[in-house]
Design a protein around this motif. Structure first.
Motif, PDB file in Angstrom:
ATOM      1  N   ILE A 432     -53.752 -31.305  -8.350  1.00  0.00           N
ATOM      2  CA  ILE A 432     -52.897 -31.137  -7.171  1.00  0.00           C
ATOM      3  C   ILE A 432     -53.719 -30.656  -5.976  1.00  0.00           C
ATOM      4  CG2 ILE A 432     -51.024 -29.712  -6.218  1.00  0.00           C
ATOM      5  CD1 ILE A 432     -49.738 -29.879  -9.028  1.00  0.00           C
ATOM      6  N   LEU A 433     -54.626 -29.703  -6.201  1.00  0.00           N
ATOM      7  CA  LEU A 433     -55.461 -29.186  -5.119  1.00  0.00           C
ATOM      8  C   LEU A 433     -56.418 -30.259  -4.601  1.00  0.00           C
ATOM      9  CD1 LEU A 433     -56.329 -25.609  -6.446  1.00  0.00           C
ATOM     10  CD2 LEU A 433     -54.441 -26.310  -4.959  1.00  0.00           C
ATOM     11  N   MET A 434     -56.899 -31.142  -5.498  1.00  0.00           N
ATOM     12  CA  MET A 434     -57.818 -32.204  -5.096  1.00  0.00           C
ATOM     13  C   MET A 434     -57.158 -33.190  -4.131  1.00  0.00           C
ATOM     14  SD  MET A 434     -60.931 -32.016  -6.438  1.00  0.00           S
ATOM     15  CE  MET A 434     -61.573 -33.676  -6.585  1.00  0.00           C
ATOM     16  N   GLU A 435     -55.836 -33.267  -4.140  1.00  0.00           N
ATOM     17  CA  GLU A 435     -55.133 -34.176  -3.241  1.00  0.00           C
ATOM     18  C   GLU A 435     -54.999 -33.614  -1.832  1.00  0.00           C
ATOM     19  OE1 GLU A 435     -51.558 -34.790  -5.433  1.00  0.00           O
ATOM     20  OE2 GLU A 435     -52.451 -36.283  -6.786  1.00  0.00           O
ATOM     21  N   ALA A 436     -55.581 -32.413  -1.598  1.00  0.00           N
ATOM     22  CA  ALA A 436     -55.645 -31.770  -0.273  1.00  0.00           C
ATOM     23  C   ALA A 436     -54.275 -31.603   0.384  1.00  0.00           C
ATOM     24  CB  ALA A 436     -56.589 -32.552   0.637  1.00  0.00           C
ATOM     25  N   PRO A 437     -53.318 -30.952  -0.295  1.00  0.00           N
ATOM     26  CA  PRO A 437     -52.017 -30.720   0.348  1.00  0.00           C
ATOM     27  C   PRO A 437     -52.138 -29.640   1.425  1.00  0.00           C
ATOM     28  CG  PRO A 437     -52.109 -29.552  -1.736  1.00  0.00           C
ATOM     29  CD  PRO A 437     -53.384 -30.356  -1.638  1.00  0.00           C
ATOM     30  N   ASN A 438     -51.190 -29.627   2.348  1.00  0.00           N
ATOM     31  CA  ASN A 438     -51.134 -28.530   3.318  1.00  0.00           C
ATOM     32  C   ASN A 438     -49.882 -27.673   3.137  1.00  0.00           C
ATOM     33  OD1 ASN A 438     -49.224 -30.287   4.463  1.00  0.00           O
ATOM     34  ND2 ASN A 438     -50.728 -31.104   5.913  1.00  0.00           N
ATOM     35  N   VAL A 439     -49.010 -28.080   2.205  1.00  0.00           N
ATOM     36  CA  VAL A 439     -47.885 -27.253   1.764  1.00  0.00           C
ATOM     37  C   VAL A 439     -47.936 -27.205   0.238  1.00  0.00           C
ATOM     38  CG1 VAL A 439     -45.386 -26.983   1.665  1.00  0.00           C
ATOM     39  CG2 VAL A 439     -46.460 -27.858   3.753  1.00  0.00           C
ATOM     40  N   LEU A 440     -48.174 -26.028  -0.291  1.00  0.00           N
ATOM     41  CA  LEU A 440     -48.290 -25.846  -1.745  1.00  0.00           C
ATOM     42  C   LEU A 440     -47.011 -25.222  -2.292  1.00  0.00           C
ATOM     43  CD1 LEU A 440     -51.851 -24.497  -2.663  1.00  0.00           C
ATOM     44  CD2 LEU A 440     -50.683 -26.449  -3.671  1.00  0.00           C
ATOM     45  N   LEU A 441     -46.365 -25.900  -3.225  1.00  0.00           N
ATOM     46  CA  LEU A 441     -45.187 -25.382  -3.916  1.00  0.00           C
ATOM     47  C   LEU A 441     -45.596 -25.086  -5.355  1.00  0.00           C
ATOM     48  CD1 LEU A 441     -42.521 -27.956  -2.615  1.00  0.00           C
ATOM     49  CD2 LEU A 441     -43.185 -25.772  -1.590  1.00  0.00           C
ATOM     50  N   LEU A 442     -45.595 -23.822  -5.723  1.00  0.00           N
ATOM     51  CA  LEU A 442     -46.067 -23.399  -7.039  1.00  0.00           C
ATOM     52  C   LEU A 442     -44.903 -22.801  -7.822  1.00  0.00           C
ATOM     53  CD1 LEU A 442     -49.334 -21.576  -5.823  1.00  0.00           C
ATOM     54  CD2 LEU A 442     -49.117 -23.947  -6.601  1.00  0.00           C
ATOM     55  N   ASP A 443     -44.418 -23.517  -8.838  1.00  0.00           N
ATOM     56  CA  ASP A 443     -43.287 -23.062  -9.645  1.00  0.00           C
ATOM     57  C   ASP A 443     -43.818 -22.416 -10.928  1.00  0.00           C
ATOM     58  OD1 ASP A 443     -40.816 -22.575 -10.687  1.00  0.00           O
ATOM     59  OD2 ASP A 443     -40.096 -24.638 -10.589  1.00  0.00           O
ATOM     60  N   GLU A 444     -43.713 -21.102 -10.993  1.00  0.00           N
ATOM     61  CA  GLU A 444     -44.241 -20.303 -12.109  1.00  0.00           C
ATOM     62  C   GLU A 444     -45.700 -20.647 -12.406  1.00  0.00           C
ATOM     63  OE1 GLU A 444     -42.975 -17.759 -13.194  1.00  0.00           O
ATOM     64  OE2 GLU A 444     -40.797 -17.879 -13.080  1.00  0.00           O
ATOM     65  N   PRO A 445     -46.598 -20.502 -11.439  1.00  0.00           N
ATOM     66  CA  PRO A 445     -47.999 -20.867 -11.675  1.00  0.00           C
ATOM     67  C   PRO A 445     -48.707 -19.959 -12.663  1.00  0.00           C
ATOM     68  CG  PRO A 445     -47.785 -19.716  -9.583  1.00  0.00           C
ATOM     69  CD  PRO A 445     -46.397 -19.955 -10.083  1.00  0.00           C
ATOM     70  N   THR A 446     -48.196 -18.748 -12.859  1.00  0.00           N
ATOM     71  CA  THR A 446     -48.894 -17.822 -13.756  1.00  0.00           C
ATOM     72  C   THR A 446     -48.585 -18.061 -15.225  1.00  0.00           C
ATOM     73  OG1 THR A 446     -47.154 -16.141 -13.583  1.00  0.00           O
ATOM     74  CG2 THR A 446     -48.926 -16.060 -11.959  1.00  0.00           C
ATOM     75  N   ASN A 447     -47.530 -18.866 -15.527  1.00  0.00           N
ATOM     76  CA  ASN A 447     -47.261 -19.198 -16.924  1.00  0.00           C
ATOM     77  C   ASN A 447     -48.384 -20.070 -17.466  1.00  0.00           C
ATOM     78  OD1 ASN A 447     -44.871 -17.818 -16.798  1.00  0.00           O
ATOM     79  ND2 ASN A 447     -43.550 -19.586 -17.133  1.00  0.00           N
ATOM     80  N   ASP A 448     -48.972 -19.659 -18.560  1.00  0.00           N
ATOM     81  CA  ASP A 448     -49.989 -20.438 -19.291  1.00  0.00           C
ATOM     82  C   ASP A 448     -51.341 -20.508 -18.589  1.00  0.00           C
ATOM     83  OD1 ASP A 448     -48.094 -21.116 -21.318  1.00  0.00           O
ATOM     84  OD2 ASP A 448     -47.296 -22.669 -20.019  1.00  0.00           O
ATOM     85  N   LEU A 449     -51.530 -19.776 -17.484  1.00  0.00           N
ATOM     86  CA  LEU A 449     -52.855 -19.697 -16.878  1.00  0.00           C
ATOM     87  C   LEU A 449     -53.486 -18.362 -17.239  1.00  0.00           C
ATOM     88  CD1 LEU A 449     -52.390 -21.148 -13.256  1.00  0.00           C
ATOM     89  CD2 LEU A 449     -53.221 -22.325 -15.297  1.00  0.00           C
ATOM     90  N   ASP A 450     -54.783 -18.388 -17.586  1.00  0.00           N
ATOM     91  CA  ASP A 450     -55.453 -17.147 -17.958  1.00  0.00           C
ATOM     92  C   ASP A 450     -55.752 -16.318 -16.716  1.00  0.00           C
ATOM     93  OD1 ASP A 450     -58.344 -17.855 -17.025  1.00  0.00           O
ATOM     94  OD2 ASP A 450     -57.717 -19.559 -18.231  1.00  0.00           O
TER      95      ASP A 450
END
Length: 618
Positions: A432-450
């Motif tokens: 998602i970050l590689m697609e160079a967005p300028n509006v980031l919508l993060l739905d529960e990004p901390t689930n399953d990330l170390d």
């Protein structure tokens, strides 16, 4: 007292070496937080401790009659069971108390359940995880093993669980990304890093409890001690390299291996040369990537949405500003993800309009990762988004971005299907970050990330030149990232608060010292219903066996016969071993224990038999 020890643990998964001759132990009363990068073997260690996997090499030593309960990331249930039946079934043989159902109802109410007779197969993944959590907490286990227990819990539920585990008397081993939770609950942190386990006992003297006003908690202490360990390791490596240079100069002058001393000198040089140096994590600096954002961003006007009679939001209006950092919070099921999907254009509101500027390029990190083609190599999956991205320091290749996101060159050429669940989430985020967005919508990004990936993401967002909107129950992440809170407060109300999560808490308590209007009454009614079910006289409802009692009644006579048969067998063995004192003593001890169990079982049979007669005669 030591409960469990693992010595010389070695374990591989396909071509990956997860554990390299390392050791681990759990002592009575310890509350251990296990951390490490996703895919390095944290869940594997939990399964080894639980006895569900065995090491390739090494020895696991457990205390006698040690009772262990394990909350997995994806619990499984028997089809057809209700929520209550599944909890009772899971606790059979774990020394549970007889008022199991009333305790289960009380906990389930705390975790958002009102219909205890719902079939488990109708529940969502998050609901199943919460049911399994209740089942594990109700056990009388010596060791609780919890794999990501705060996933799928809202902030109120996480606060309750935090308080419960702080008061829990047994030992605890858990994997969690919630740093406030680690700080408050644990009294030891164990880090899994490059096949080795490092222990950090950095808590306060009062058992790990830490406030949020500067007192050094366990997680904060871990950061300090880890920095000291790495500094010492770096100093040792510098010393090794310095000695190696001196020895190399001596060898280049033409060492002659004629004397014993010179031979020993050459051998020392060769051993030093071949010694594996300390590996250090590279310093990750992930440059922000974003497209230009014009004057018009995203405008929500008069947004309303309901499902049936449940109103999620009513007349919600907001114009997102450049560099906004928004956190969306609220109990589960109140509409947080629905608002995100409406903003992203994935879902239409019942009324209201969504205006999106022409230059807006959205990146939506949803809770449900897109279907990944498992047959693709990791690097090809990223290249499908972009082969190069532009940063302030120039163009960076897909391979370089993968390295900065903790995917080594070796892993980049493995298949996506071989990644762990956490690694797939990290890969999905990078795409998602590689697609160079300028509006980031993060739905529960901390689930399953170390935790290390979260730190990289937080640093990335610091310099991200666009809008960030996140749904999260991770209080640390919200305090670290956001500057404004949208709180779902029920009845369609979405209220704006300034600051991070801690600022929101202070403002909310000032505004609602007794809780949200109606909330206290709802909680009281739920607790009253549980208490009424527990205390209701038998005469007011039809008498029947509970699920557990029925199972016990069906087999109790066979159990009694088996116990009596075993005691008779022991009598015969004792007569044969009359001259062997050691064996005789062991047999006598077993007979005493079997007689004690038989006596308890007889008392239980009398109770169940009396109950069966009452049921038959009503």
């Amino acid at each position: 007292m030591n409960l469990l020890t693992i010595d010389h643990l070695t374990k591989s998964y396909t071509e990956r070496l997860l554990f390299d001759d390392t050791s681990f132990s759990i002592n009575e009363g310890e509350k251990i937080g296990l951390i490490g990068i996703n895919g390095t073997g944290k869940s594997t260690l939990l399964r080894i401790v639980a006895g569900l996997e065995v090491p390739d090499e090494g020895k696991v030593v457990k205390g006698r009659n040690l009772d262990i309960r394990f909350l997995t990331q994806n619990p499984e249930f028997q089809a057809g069971d209700t929520i209550l039946q599944s909890i009772v079934r899971e606790n059979e043989g774990h020394g549970h108390v007889w008022d199991m159902e009333s305790q289960a109802k009380s906990m389930l109410t705390r975790l958002g359940f009102t219909d205890f007779d719902s079939k488990v197969e109708t529940l969502s993944g998050g609901q199943k995880k919460r049911v399994a959590l209740v089942s594990v907490l109700l056990s009388t286990a010596d060791i609780l093993i919890l794999d990501e227990p705060t996933n799928h819990l809202d902030s109120t539920m996480a606060d309750w669980l935090e308080d419960y585990l702080r008061r829990f008397k047994g030992a605890l081993l858990m994997v969690t990304h919630d740093r406030y939770f680690l700080n408050s609950v644990t009294n030891r942190i164990v880090e899994l890093d490059k096949g080795k386990l490092y222990s950090y006992q950095a808590n306060k003297a009062n058992g790990g409890e830490a406030d949020r006003e500067g007192t050094l908690g366990c997680y904060e202490g871990y950061l300090k001690l880890k920095a000291e360990r790495l500094d010492m390791a770096a100093a040792a490596e510098r010393k090794r390299q310095s000695i190696l240079r001196v020895e190399l100069e001596w060898m280049q002058r033409g060492a002659r291996a004629r004397s014993t001393k010179q031979k020993a000198h050459i051998q020392r040089y060769e051993a030093l040369r071949d010694q594996k140096g300390q590996e250090f994590d590279q310093t990750i600096e992930l440059d922000s990537i974003a497209s230009r954002l014009g004057r018009t961003t995203v405008e929500l006007e008069g947004i309303s949405k309901a499902y049936g009679e449940k109103l999620l939001m009513k007349d919600f209006t907001y114009i997102f500003l450049k560099n906004d950092r928004i956190g969306i919070i609220g109990p589960n099921g109140t509409g947080k993800s629905t608002l995100m999907k409406i903003t992203a254009g994935w879902l239409e509101p019942d009324s209201g309009t969504v205006t999106v500027g022409q230059t807006v390029k959205m990146g939506y990190f949803s809770q449900e990762s897109e279907d990944m083609d498992g047959s693709l190599r990791v690097i090809d999956y990223i290249k499908n988004a972009a082969e190069y991205v532009k940063t302030k320091d120039g163009s960076i290749s897909a391979s370089q971005m993968l390295e900065r996101f903790l995917f080594s060159p070796e892993v980049q050429y493995t298949l996506v299907e071989k990644l762990s669940g956490g690694e797939k989430r990290r890969l999905y985020l990078l795409r998602i970050l590689m697609e160079a967005p300028n509006v980031l919508l993060l739905d529960e990004p901390t689930n399953d990330l170390d935790i290390q990936t979260l730190a990289i993401l937080e640093d990335y967002l610091d310099s991200f030149p666009g809008i960030v909107v996140t749904v999260s129950h991770d209080r640390y992440f919200l305090d670290r990232v956001v500057r404004r809170i949208f709180a779902f407060e029920g009845q369609g109300e979405v209220t704006q608060y300034e600051g991070g999560y801690t600022d929101y808490q202070a403002a909310f308590q000032t505004k609602y010292p007794d809780g949200l209007p109606g909330q206290e009454e709802e909680e009281k009614n739920a607790e009253t219903e549980v208490k009424k079910n527990r205390e209701k006289p038998r005469g007011e409802r039809k008498l029947k066996f509970s699920y557990k009692e029925q199972k016990e009644w069906d087999t109790i006579e066979e159990d009694l016969a088996a116990l009596e048969g075993r005691i008779q067998t022991l009598d015969g063995q004792m007569a044969e071993a009359a001259s062997d004192y050691s064996k005789l003593n062991a047999l006598m001890e077993e007979k005493t224990e079997q007689e004690r169990i038989l006596e308890e079982k007889m008392e239980r049979w009398m109770y169940l038999n009396d109950l069966a007669e009452q049921i038959e005669n009503q």
